[in-house]
Write a protein that holds these residues in place. Structure first.
Motif, PDB file in Angstrom:
ATOM      1  N   CYS A  11       0.849  -1.163  -0.026  1.00 25.02           N
ATOM      2  CA  CYS A  11       0.000  -0.036   0.004  1.00 25.02           C
ATOM      3  C   CYS A  11       0.772   1.247  -0.042  1.00 25.02           C
ATOM      4  O   CYS A  11       1.692   1.168   0.690  1.00 25.02           O
ATOM      5  CB  CYS A  11      -0.697  -0.012   1.306  1.00 25.02           C
ATOM      6  N   LEU A  23      -6.435  -4.619  -1.958  1.00 30.30           N
ATOM      7  CA  LEU A  23      -6.081  -3.333  -2.219  1.00 30.30           C
ATOM      8  C   LEU A  23      -6.820  -2.716  -3.385  1.00 30.30           C
ATOM      9  O   LEU A  23      -7.232  -3.495  -4.365  1.00 30.30           O
ATOM     10  CB  LEU A  23      -4.546  -3.345  -2.429  1.00 30.30           C
ATOM     11  N   CYS A  48      -3.580   0.901  -2.854  1.00 33.90           N
ATOM     12  CA  CYS A  48      -3.755   1.359  -1.693  1.00 33.90           C
ATOM     13  C   CYS A  48      -4.684   0.657  -0.987  1.00 33.90           C
ATOM     14  O   CYS A  48      -5.753   0.254  -1.764  1.00 33.90           O
ATOM     15  CB  CYS A  48      -4.090   2.841  -2.146  1.00 33.90           C
ATOM     16  N   CYS A  49      -4.852   0.732   0.347  1.00 32.58           N
ATOM     17  CA  CYS A  49      -5.641  -0.007   1.159  1.00 32.58           C
ATOM     18  C   CYS A  49      -6.883   0.802   0.856  1.00 32.58           C
ATOM     19  O   CYS A  49      -7.188   2.072   0.236  1.00 32.58           O
ATOM     20  CB  CYS A  49      -5.473   0.299   2.618  1.00 32.58           C
TER      21      CYS A  49
END
Ligand SMILES: [Zn+2]
Length: 73
Positions: A11, A23, A48-49
């Motif tokens: 992330c 993600l 990215c989360c």
């Protein structure tokens, strides 16, 4: 060795490693980041989360990301 086949990605918001499926993928195109909702956009991706805190940090690090993308080229 028993690792299985879970692709891990990092992330860009918090730096944790997580299975790719957890993600959100972003793709840089023409200098803009697009969320790759369909998982099929062409281009260099960043992950990215899905949580807001990470998304905010991710947004703030766009400049840094562009550098990252260049390094990956
Ligand atoms: Zn995160």
């Amino acid at each position: 060795m028993k690792t299985g086949h879970v692709p891990m990605r990092t992330c860009r918001g918090c730096g944790r490693k997580a299975p790719k499926v957890e993600l959100t993928r972003f793709v840089l195109r023409k200098g803009l980041l697009h969320e790759d909702t369909g998982k099929r956009m062409v281009g260099r991706g960043a992950y990215c989360c899905a949580n807001v805190a990470c998304r905010n940090r991710f947004e703030k690090s766009k400049k840094m990301l562009k550098r990252v993308f260049r390094f990956q080229a």
